[in-house]
Design an enzyme around this catalytic site. Structure first.
Site, PDB file in Angstrom:
ATOM      1  CG  ASP A 103      -1.631   1.371   1.340  1.00  9.78           C
ATOM      2  OD1 ASP A 103      -2.396   1.700   0.416  1.00  9.78           O
ATOM      3  OD2 ASP A 103      -1.390   2.107   2.305  1.00  9.78           O
TER       4      ASP A 103
ATOM      5  CB  SER B  22      -5.361   2.507   0.547  1.00 15.02           C
ATOM      6  OG  SER B  22      -4.480   3.280   1.305  1.00 15.02           O
TER       7      SER B  22
HETATM    8  N1  URA Z   1      -5.969   7.260   3.526  1.00 16.19           N
HETATM    9  C1  URA Z   1      -5.340   6.106   3.190  1.00 16.19           C
HETATM   10  O1  URA Z   1      -4.703   5.451   4.023  1.00 16.19           O
HETATM   11  N2  URA Z   1      -5.432   5.675   1.922  1.00 16.19           N
HETATM   12  C2  URA Z   1      -6.122   6.342   0.961  1.00 16.19           C
HETATM   13  O2  URA Z   1      -6.161   5.873  -0.158  1.00 16.19           O
HETATM   14  C3  URA Z   1      -6.768   7.550   1.313  1.00 16.19           C
HETATM   15  C4  URA Z   1      -6.678   7.991   2.615  1.00 16.19           C
END
Ligand code: URA
Length: 436
Positions: free
Chosen positions: A161, A183
């Site tokens: 991520d 994410s």
């Molecule tokens: N916060 C996150 O961790 N990921 C995103 O894609 C958007 C906000």
């Protein structure tokens, strides 16, 4: 398997198999797929979407790319809370303290400010000595002895991520529901909690501007949680005006302490109680009514304040500022922002209030900039209030006089005033699922 074929399939908005998604994410994380192919994949997903099964598969690959936090040495049901980010959102430490005071352990890894939205870690670090970088063993020890600890992310959680997010940031692919949901949830799942409470902010001070897209994001995240066997609840909450009165790091901590001491009332306090009640409900502490009552009692009788104070002490913070927030370093320059006409406060351009706080020094304009903990905005009005011409709408705080003009320029158009009294804003739009 050919990356080209996967890209071609997603460009035609066809459904990908788990294997195809896993091949794409794993190969990219290992450096075997170049940025340009991953960027094309992300753009195809942002435009064509993903169904729930694809989004769950994407989340699973990101979780598997790193470590899973093992919270088994913490006694009891662990419930995590996540806010999608807003302006003046200081709920996490208050909610953590209330929940801990009700006997549910809170082991929370929080984040830093992102753009106009503030970050819990930066706020807590305004308490002199408070450290957010303690080792896992000490973190678990504090949760077991005090009941609550809030630190920065430890370990290598969801590195896929991290890499993909950095690419999304520069390829205009942040705003995609399956990409945001996977994410956020990959980090929550890897964080090891038994259940998750999501506070999805809706409005012009949030990443989701309208109720429909926030509800779609919330449903998607709840479905991901469920697919991992973690009970997940989302509340859609108001972000068309800053939450509470203060925006900034020490300013927000001082307001938070006021809530914990039962001296500050209003929207943030109400939201903290609601979030805490939902966390207690997810931890199996009773019906929603019982959890509401429990949260209210823990705040009213000062037990939540004691938990917060004990957490600060355990993490090296100076409790004298908790006992007496006027001891926080004060801004050298404090300037009012005044109403240019009489009337009712119609609306806020909330992200602009967040940006004003940032340029005054409460956030970072560059990645490595340091934060001025005395900086920020102290609001004097809420939507629907009546003001006279020349009334003070807000005070701008900073240690750097040179920043005042930019802060004022942003605040000038951030609060609109008109003749008619607007409808009051809802604090919470809905709960997903709606069973509480
Ligand atoms: N916060 C996150 O961790 N990921 C995103 O894609 C958007 C906000």
């Amino acid at each position: 398997m050919l990356v080209y074929e996967i890209l071609d399939k997603k460009r035609k908005a066809q459904v990908l198999t788990d294997e195809e998604i896993s091949f794409m994410v794993d190969s990219y994380t290992k450096g075997e797929v170049p940025d340009y192919q991953m960027a094309a994949f992300l753009m195809a997903v942002a435009m064509g979407g993903m169904d729930d099964a694809e989004t769950a598969a994407l989340t699973k690959c990101m979780v598997k790319s790193g470590e899973m936090a093992d919270l088994s040495s913490i006694r009891g049901v662990k419930v995590d809370k996540h806010s999608s980010g807003g302006v003046g959102d200081k709920t996490s430490p208050v909610v953590g303290a209330i929940v801990a005071a009700c006997g549910v352990p809170v082991a929370k890894m929080s984040g830093r400010a992102l753009g106009f939205s503030g970050g819990t870690l930066d706020k807590l670090e305004s308490i002199p000595g408070y450290t957010t970088t303690i080792g896992k063993e000490r973190f678990f020890e504090i949760v077991n002895s005090v009941g609550v600890s809030i630190i920065g992310q430890t370990g290598n959680l969801a590195p896929a991520d991290k890499k993909i997010y950095a690419l999304r940031d520069v390829t205009a692919t942040v705003e995609s529901i399956p990409l945001i949901a996977s994410s956020i949830m990959s980090k929550k799942i890897a964080g090891g909690a038994d259940a998750v409470l999501l506070d999805v902010k809706v409005g012009n001070g949030a990443f989701m501007k309208d109720e429909k897209s926030a509800a779609d994001l919330a449903r998607c995240m709840v479905a991901i949680g469920k697919s991992f066997g973690k009970e997940t609840v989302a509340l859609l909450t108001q972000m068309n005006q800053p939450l509470g009165w203060n925006v900034g790091t020490a300013l927000e901590i001082a307001e938070m302490i006021g809530i914990l001491k039962n001296e500050v009332h209003g929207d943030v306090r109400e939201l903290c109680l609601l979030l805490a009640a939902n966390m207690l409900y997810l931890a199996g502490k009773g019906s929603m009514e019982e959890c509401d009552a429990m949260a209210g009692q823990a705040l009213a009788d000062g037990k939540a304040f004691e938990k917060f104070r004990a957490m600060v002490q355990a993490q090296g913070g100076d409790v004298s500022v908790v006992d007496e927030p006027s001891l926080f370093p004060q801004a050298k320059y404090i300037e009012p922002c005044r109403a240019r006409q009489a009337g009712y406060i119609q609306s806020f351009q909330t992200d602009q209030v967040g940006m004003a706080a940032l340029v005054l020094g409460a956030g970072r304009e560059t990645k490595d900039a340091s934060i001025d903990h005395a900086a920020g905005i102290r609001l004097c009005v809420k939507q629907g209030d009546h003001v006279e011409e020349g009334s003070v709408l807000a005070y701008l705080h900073t240690s750097d006089e040179g920043r005042l003009a930019r802060g004022q320029a942003l605040m000038k158009d951030a609060i609109s005033i008109g003749a008619d009294k607007p409808e009051p804003l809802l604090l919470v739009y809905k709960r997903i699922p709606d069973d509480g």
